[in-house]
Write a protein that holds these residues in place. Sequence first.
Motif, PDB file in Angstrom:
ATOM      1  N   VAL A  16       1.064  -1.170   0.213  1.00 40.10           N
ATOM      2  CA  VAL A  16      -0.178   0.082  -0.001  1.00 40.10           C
ATOM      3  C   VAL A  16       0.897   1.212  -0.088  1.00 40.10           C
ATOM      4  CG1 VAL A  16      -1.895   1.224   1.081  1.00 40.10           C
ATOM      5  CG2 VAL A  16      -1.779  -1.193   1.350  1.00 40.10           C
ATOM      6  N   THR A  17       0.917   2.273  -1.048  1.00 41.65           N
ATOM      7  CA  THR A  17       1.482   3.318  -1.033  1.00 41.65           C
ATOM      8  C   THR A  17       1.048   4.480  -0.368  1.00 41.65           C
ATOM      9  OG1 THR A  17       0.789   3.868  -3.348  1.00 41.65           O
ATOM     10  CG2 THR A  17       2.704   2.436  -3.217  1.00 41.65           C
ATOM     11  N   VAL A  94      -1.730  -4.979  -4.771  1.00 42.73           N
ATOM     12  CA  VAL A  94      -0.920  -3.644  -4.864  1.00 42.73           C
ATOM     13  C   VAL A  94      -2.028  -2.649  -4.731  1.00 42.73           C
ATOM     14  CG1 VAL A  94       0.339  -2.120  -6.365  1.00 42.73           C
ATOM     15  CG2 VAL A  94       0.917  -4.609  -6.175  1.00 42.73           C
ATOM     16  N   VAL A  95      -2.154  -1.855  -3.748  1.00 41.96           N
ATOM     17  CA  VAL A  95      -2.662  -0.390  -3.716  1.00 41.96           C
ATOM     18  C   VAL A  95      -1.978   0.812  -3.957  1.00 41.96           C
ATOM     19  CG1 VAL A  95      -4.617   0.785  -2.346  1.00 41.96           C
ATOM     20  CG2 VAL A  95      -4.377  -1.617  -2.196  1.00 41.96           C
ATOM     21  N   ILE A 143      -5.061  -5.560  -8.371  1.00 42.11           N
ATOM     22  CA  ILE A 143      -4.312  -4.120  -8.200  1.00 42.11           C
ATOM     23  C   ILE A 143      -5.401  -3.256  -8.119  1.00 42.11           C
ATOM     24  CG2 ILE A 143      -2.993  -2.446  -9.645  1.00 42.11           C
ATOM     25  CD1 ILE A 143      -1.523  -4.890 -11.078  1.00 42.11           C
ATOM     26  N   ILE A 144      -5.313  -2.371  -7.140  1.00 38.68           N
ATOM     27  CA  ILE A 144      -6.249  -1.288  -6.889  1.00 38.68           C
ATOM     28  C   ILE A 144      -5.699   0.145  -7.135  1.00 38.68           C
ATOM     29  CG2 ILE A 144      -8.010  -0.377  -5.394  1.00 38.68           C
ATOM     30  CD1 ILE A 144      -7.000  -3.911  -4.597  1.00 38.68           C
ATOM     31  N   ASN A 145      -6.084   0.983  -7.980  1.00 44.44           N
ATOM     32  CA  ASN A 145      -5.518   2.202  -8.158  1.00 44.44           C
ATOM     33  C   ASN A 145      -6.456   3.191  -7.437  1.00 44.44           C
ATOM     34  OD1 ASN A 145      -3.196   1.498  -9.881  1.00 44.44           O
ATOM     35  ND2 ASN A 145      -4.543   1.140 -11.475  1.00 44.44           N
ATOM     36  N   VAL A 146      -5.951   4.200  -6.922  1.00 46.42           N
ATOM     37  CA  VAL A 146      -6.824   5.263  -6.301  1.00 46.42           C
ATOM     38  C   VAL A 146      -6.794   6.567  -6.874  1.00 46.42           C
ATOM     39  CG1 VAL A 146      -7.347   6.446  -3.920  1.00 46.42           C
ATOM     40  CG2 VAL A 146      -6.427   4.163  -3.927  1.00 46.42           C
ATOM     41  N   GLY A 147      -7.741   6.755  -7.497  1.00 51.00           N
ATOM     42  CA  GLY A 147      -7.935   8.143  -8.438  1.00 51.00           C
ATOM     43  C   GLY A 147      -8.674   9.003  -7.598  1.00 51.00           C
ATOM     44  N   THR A 148      -9.562   9.925  -8.342  1.00 52.91           N
ATOM     45  CA  THR A 148     -10.326  10.736  -7.689  1.00 52.91           C
ATOM     46  C   THR A 148     -11.823  10.909  -8.278  1.00 52.91           C
ATOM     47  OG1 THR A 148     -10.770  13.179  -7.166  1.00 52.91           O
ATOM     48  CG2 THR A 148      -9.248  12.628  -8.974  1.00 52.91           C
ATOM     49  N   ALA A 149     -12.887  10.751  -7.579  1.00 56.04           N
ATOM     50  CA  ALA A 149     -14.231  10.860  -8.267  1.00 56.04           C
ATOM     51  C   ALA A 149     -14.283  12.163  -8.988  1.00 56.04           C
ATOM     52  CB  ALA A 149     -15.161  10.749  -7.126  1.00 56.04           C
TER      53      ALA A 149
END
Length: 253
Positions: A16-17, A94-95, A143-149
Amino acid sequence: MTHDKSQILAGKVAIVTGASRGIGRGIAEHLGAHGAAVIVNYSVNADAANEVVTAITKAGGRATAVQATIGDDTSQGEKLVQAAVDLYGGLDIVVNNAGIFVGGGLSAAVTVADFDRSFAVNSKGPFFLLQAAAKVIRNNGRIINVGTAAVSFGALKGFGVYVPSKAVIHEYTKLFAAELAERGVTVNTVLPGYTATDMLPGALEEQGKQASLFKRLGTSGDIADLVDFLAGPTSGWITAQSLHASGGASFSH
């Protein structure tokens, strides 16, 4: 940590980064509580990262803090992946969460330094972590990428280059989902709305509350709940998707 501690991720290894605070911390603690061994990545705040490690281990989990400044150079992603392999024997989850909000305000006020730093951390760093992870992630990994709504809504004012620098995450998700599908690896994006972390400027808190249908800010736990699902064994038919976790927020202002 008050959530369910069922060990659905037992035997899995996660990175988790940006895990020393905010959304990243919530995600790391959730994954650890569900049985994953967690690489808790941090950039500068070792004490905060070690607090996360302590929280996970006290709850019976396994975790190690690893320093890497996502976006500084392409070796940082490789460093995290190698740490997962060396410390825990492999990589399953991977987050891609690390991000910064700089250069807010009107676009006319954005400096070259703001622009370069935003795209380094929010765009370049995540890509090269994905590149490194793709080489070693085990079959049926997540793999989970965290973006923005905010990328999904109308005209925005006051966000500077934050939203443009995060928008590319959607394309990474589709790219790596296609390339890793033959190995059963899923790749998805989580899109948080206004979330109560220290990265959210105070001036946007009330705007964020009013934007949500629930008239409150999101929490790191709200986002981590969705990541829990995407990281788990029942999400294998979901890939190349962008999923909102925004409380029904509208960003059109």
